[in-house]
Design a protein around this motif. Structure first.
Motif, PDB file in Angstrom:
ATOM      1  N   MET A 217      15.655  -3.212  91.341  1.00  0.00           N
ATOM      2  CA  MET A 217      14.312  -3.815  91.382  1.00  0.00           C
ATOM      3  C   MET A 217      13.885  -4.352  90.014  1.00  0.00           C
ATOM      4  O   MET A 217      13.152  -5.332  89.925  1.00  0.00           O
ATOM      5  CB  MET A 217      13.273  -2.804  91.892  1.00  0.00           C
ATOM      6  CG  MET A 217      13.524  -2.290  93.296  1.00  0.00           C
ATOM      7  SD  MET A 217      13.895  -3.537  94.535  1.00  0.00           S
ATOM      8  CE  MET A 217      12.305  -4.301  94.758  1.00  0.00           C
ATOM      9  N   GLU A 218      14.370  -3.698  88.939  1.00  0.00           N
ATOM     10  CA  GLU A 218      13.959  -4.134  87.592  1.00  0.00           C
ATOM     11  C   GLU A 218      14.732  -5.374  87.111  1.00  0.00           C
ATOM     12  O   GLU A 218      14.308  -6.028  86.167  1.00  0.00           O
ATOM     13  CB  GLU A 218      14.210  -3.000  86.585  1.00  0.00           C
ATOM     14  CG  GLU A 218      13.129  -1.945  86.632  1.00  0.00           C
ATOM     15  CD  GLU A 218      13.420  -0.764  85.710  1.00  0.00           C
ATOM     16  OE1 GLU A 218      12.547   0.092  85.607  1.00  0.00           O
ATOM     17  OE2 GLU A 218      14.521  -0.691  85.109  1.00  0.00           O
ATOM     18  N   ASP A 219      15.859  -5.657  87.745  1.00  0.00           N
ATOM     19  CA  ASP A 219      16.722  -6.728  87.247  1.00  0.00           C
ATOM     20  C   ASP A 219      16.209  -8.089  87.719  1.00  0.00           C
ATOM     21  O   ASP A 219      16.214  -8.384  88.911  1.00  0.00           O
ATOM     22  CB  ASP A 219      18.160  -6.493  87.718  1.00  0.00           C
ATOM     23  CG  ASP A 219      19.151  -7.280  86.885  1.00  0.00           C
ATOM     24  OD1 ASP A 219      18.911  -8.486  86.658  1.00  0.00           O
ATOM     25  OD2 ASP A 219      20.151  -6.689  86.444  1.00  0.00           O
ATOM     26  N   PHE A 220      15.807  -8.911  86.773  1.00  0.00           N
ATOM     27  CA  PHE A 220      15.220 -10.204  87.119  1.00  0.00           C
ATOM     28  C   PHE A 220      16.214 -11.094  87.867  1.00  0.00           C
ATOM     29  O   PHE A 220      15.833 -11.944  88.673  1.00  0.00           O
ATOM     30  CB  PHE A 220      14.738 -10.917  85.839  1.00  0.00           C
ATOM     31  CG  PHE A 220      14.052 -12.215  86.138  1.00  0.00           C
ATOM     32  CD1 PHE A 220      12.718 -12.241  86.532  1.00  0.00           C
ATOM     33  CD2 PHE A 220      14.749 -13.421  86.056  1.00  0.00           C
ATOM     34  CE1 PHE A 220      12.089 -13.443  86.837  1.00  0.00           C
ATOM     35  CE2 PHE A 220      14.124 -14.623  86.357  1.00  0.00           C
ATOM     36  CZ  PHE A 220      12.788 -14.630  86.747  1.00  0.00           C
ATOM     37  N   ARG A 221      17.517 -10.893  87.575  1.00  0.00           N
ATOM     38  CA  ARG A 221      18.519 -11.779  88.186  1.00  0.00           C
ATOM     39  C   ARG A 221      18.609 -11.589  89.692  1.00  0.00           C
ATOM     40  O   ARG A 221      19.045 -12.493  90.398  1.00  0.00           O
ATOM     41  CB  ARG A 221      19.885 -11.523  87.539  1.00  0.00           C
ATOM     42  CG  ARG A 221      19.912 -11.874  86.064  1.00  0.00           C
ATOM     43  CD  ARG A 221      21.179 -11.385  85.412  1.00  0.00           C
ATOM     44  NE  ARG A 221      21.321  -9.932  85.487  1.00  0.00           N
ATOM     45  CZ  ARG A 221      22.400  -9.247  85.112  1.00  0.00           C
ATOM     46  NH1 ARG A 221      23.449  -9.895  84.644  1.00  0.00           N
ATOM     47  NH2 ARG A 221      22.449  -7.936  85.195  1.00  0.00           N
ATOM     48  N   ASP A 243       6.916  -6.645  89.710  1.00  0.00           N
ATOM     49  CA  ASP A 243       7.143  -6.935  88.290  1.00  0.00           C
ATOM     50  C   ASP A 243       8.038  -8.153  88.073  1.00  0.00           C
ATOM     51  O   ASP A 243       7.900  -8.860  87.079  1.00  0.00           O
ATOM     52  CB  ASP A 243       7.773  -5.726  87.587  1.00  0.00           C
ATOM     53  CG  ASP A 243       6.720  -4.668  87.285  1.00  0.00           C
ATOM     54  OD1 ASP A 243       5.527  -5.025  87.272  1.00  0.00           O
ATOM     55  OD2 ASP A 243       7.098  -3.495  87.090  1.00  0.00           O
ATOM     56  N   THR A 244       8.999  -8.368  88.962  1.00  0.00           N
ATOM     57  CA  THR A 244       9.882  -9.532  88.801  1.00  0.00           C
ATOM     58  C   THR A 244       9.651 -10.546  89.920  1.00  0.00           C
ATOM     59  O   THR A 244      10.417 -11.489  90.076  1.00  0.00           O
ATOM     60  CB  THR A 244      11.364  -9.103  88.802  1.00  0.00           C
ATOM     61  OG1 THR A 244      11.598  -8.342  89.985  1.00  0.00           O
ATOM     62  CG2 THR A 244      11.711  -8.276  87.583  1.00  0.00           C
ATOM     63  N   MET A 245       8.613 -10.318  90.727  1.00  0.00           N
ATOM     64  CA  MET A 245       8.239 -11.233  91.803  1.00  0.00           C
ATOM     65  C   MET A 245       9.435 -11.557  92.713  1.00  0.00           C
ATOM     66  O   MET A 245       9.742 -12.706  93.004  1.00  0.00           O
ATOM     67  CB  MET A 245       7.676 -12.525  91.183  1.00  0.00           C
ATOM     68  CG  MET A 245       6.626 -13.209  92.028  1.00  0.00           C
ATOM     69  SD  MET A 245       5.347 -12.114  92.607  1.00  0.00           S
ATOM     70  CE  MET A 245       4.211 -12.112  91.244  1.00  0.00           C
ATOM     71  N   LYS A 246      10.103 -10.488  93.160  1.00  0.00           N
ATOM     72  CA  LYS A 246      11.252 -10.687  94.048  1.00  0.00           C
ATOM     73  C   LYS A 246      10.785 -10.948  95.466  1.00  0.00           C
ATOM     74  O   LYS A 246       9.754 -10.422  95.875  1.00  0.00           O
ATOM     75  CB  LYS A 246      12.087  -9.399  94.121  1.00  0.00           C
ATOM     76  CG  LYS A 246      12.920  -9.153  92.933  1.00  0.00           C
ATOM     77  CD  LYS A 246      13.851  -7.987  93.217  1.00  0.00           C
ATOM     78  CE  LYS A 246      14.232  -7.247  91.954  1.00  0.00           C
ATOM     79  NZ  LYS A 246      14.389  -8.012  90.758  1.00  0.00           N
TER      80      LYS A 246
END
Ligand code: NAP
Length: 484
Positions: A217-221, A243-246
């Motif tokens: 979840m934290e990984d922007f990629r 946080d990364t707008m997934k």
């Protein structure tokens, strides 16, 4: 039985965990260790995301035909290996072997469907407001994706995500349940044999689901996560995604009502009730959990259903002919017991108590049970039971039963049995559920949009709807057309 050693599948390689740790996979029918699997940690999942991110632009540029061919080959290989895959699935999950074969066929059907759908990702050409302009709309893969999947359908919950992701041109990192990692790794083996480019699929099981989930979840990629599991974890992931707008697809818990009207075809209703309730020992998100039967037919319905369920043999799912296997683990048995004890304390009556669990005391068995005289004060009418317990309440008025059916935060599947066409359409409109089975207790199929409303989740899986979850809409405004 000799336990088998598995490996993680990361970037096209079969690897041990960087930590060197392993975990055991246990057969729920015997409590024996059947395999050992490397216990992936955050470093392993990051490696899988690195590989996915590296290959993503290449995979996105492949032709739909090339992606379709790989998916088609994988679907055929799954069917060729159905027997072996079903045996592994039953060993780790417990469901009867006939059901496991059915699940493998169902799982392959998603790969087959999306092998076709890959070729139908179309765009649009929109009339512009200026003569020298053209507006093109295209659909592009969202990028690297991840799937977090549960134990109750170890094959189908993966292919229902992987099929549309690969078809759309997305790489995917799969984090299966630690309880059923073997089927997931066998699916990886199939794709490796189908020459899926290295890194497009990784399968990374591990014991610390919270840490693995957080790393994803934290990984922007990772631009999209598709999760199937409990509403509790689904809510956590939704918070973490912000946080990364997934993009998120959440296929969460259910608490399905099963309504039988006095005009229903009783034999059909009983048969479909037994199938719906007992599939996977009641451990499915679309299992009927609350039966509402019209007062005029309740006694005869309960009697026939108790006979039907009582005739199902319980035992090790690997034995041919067994129709009720063990639950997934000791906690699952404890939860079912808690629901039944709570109902009995509050006035429920037992219509069927089922066979005793296995004689040697091994395995996580709970006997099929039918309860009557249940009401909304009981846990079983409020929470998912995830077990082979049928709880029957009665009603008299249509409006009353619709209100009772909707009185829940869940909205995944609902069932109703009636011969009245006008009522059928009223129910289809008024029941607040994503899936409604009318005279049908088993509605799931690859071409239909599976998913829930309210706290049962967001997004749809299956059919033409499922691939949209993996595609971004982009428009290209081309000016100066007259001068080109
Ligand atoms: P779960 O506990 O939510 O687990 C689902 C997945 O999430 C597993 O891979 C689990 O890993 C992982 N997980 C657990 N905690 C996590 C965390 N903090 N962060 C990230 N991932 C985490 O659900 P379950 O007990 O396996 O599955 C049963 C639930 O799934 C039921 O509620 C059922 O209704 C629902 N379900 C829904 C659908 C649907 O389509 N709507 C289909 C099937 C099942 P570990 O297993 O390794 O802990």
């Amino acid at each position: 039985m000799n336990e088998r050693l598995y490996r993680l599948y990361i970037g096209g390689q079969w690897l041990e965990a960087k930590s060197g740790r392993w975990f055991d996979v246990v057969n729920p029918a015997t409590e024996e260790v059947i395999a050992r699997v490397p216990d992936a940690g955050v470093a392993d999942i990051r490696l899988a995301i690195d590989d996915a991110a590296r290959i993503q632009p290449v995979w996105a540029q492949t032709t739909a035909g090339a992606r379709s061919a790989i998916l088609g080959r994988a679907a055929r290989l799954m069917i060729e290996r159905k027997e072996d895959l079903a045996r592994i699935l039953t060993l780790e999950e417990g469901k009867p072997i006939a059901e496991a074969r059915g699940e493998i066929a169902y799982a392959a059907s998603f790969l087959e469907w999306y092998a076709e759908e890959a070729k139908r990702v179309y765009g649009d050409l929109i009339p512009a407001s200026h003569p020298g302009k053209r507006i093109m709309v295209v659909r592009r893969p969202v990028g690297v994706t991840a799937a977090i999947t549960p134990w109750n359908f170890p094959a189908a919950m993966i292919t229902r995500k992987l099929g549309p992701a690969l078809a759309a041109g997305c790489a995917m990192v799969v984090k299966p349940s630690e309880l059923t990692p073997l089927t997931a790794l066998e699916i990886a083996r199939i794709f490796a044999e189908c020459e899926l480019p290295e890194g497009v699929l990784s399968v990374v099981p591990g014991m610390d689901a919270a840490a693995l989930g957080k790393a994803i979840m934290e990984d922007f990629r990772v631009r999209k996560v598709s999760f199937t599991g409990s509403t509790r974890v689904g809510k956590l992931l939704m918070r973490q995604a912000s946080d990364t707008m997934k993009r998120l697809s959440l296929e969460l818990g259910g608490h399905a009502p099963f309504i039988v009207f006095a005009d229903a075809d009783l034999e059909l209703a009983v048969e479909q009730a037994a199938l719906c309730k007992m599939r996977g020992m009641g451990e499915t998100c679309v299992s009927a959990n609350r039966f509402y039967v019209h007062r005029d037919i309740a006694d005869v319905f309960v009697q026939k259903l108790s006979e039907r369920i009582g005739s199902m043999g319980m035992g090790d799912g690997a034995s041919e002919g067994v129709q009720v296997g063990p639950l997934i683990n000791r906690d699952a048995v404890a939860k079912v017991k808690r629901h039944v004890e709570d109902a009995l304390e509050k006035g429920a009556r037992v219509s069927l108590a089922g066979d005793a669990p296995a004689a040697d005391g091994k395995g996580y068995f709970y006997p099929p049970t039918v309860l009557t005289n249940v009401d909304a004060s009981m846990l079983i009418m409020q929470e998912e039971t995830f077990g082979p317990v049928t709880a029957v309440a009665t009603f008299t008025e249509e409006s009353e039963v619709i209100a009772m059916a909707n009185e829940t935060p869940y909205g995944l599947a609902a069932y109703c049995f009636t011969r009245d066409m006008a009522r059928l359409f009223r129910l289809a409109d008024q029941l607040e559920y994503g899936i409604i089975g009318v005279n049908d207790g088993v509605p799931s199929t690859a071409q239909a949009p599976f998913g829930g409303v309210k706290e049962s989740g967001v997004g749809r899986e299956g059919g033409k709807y499922g691939i949209e979850e993996y595609l971004d809409v982009k428009y290209v405004s081309v000016g100066g057309v007259a001068n080109v």
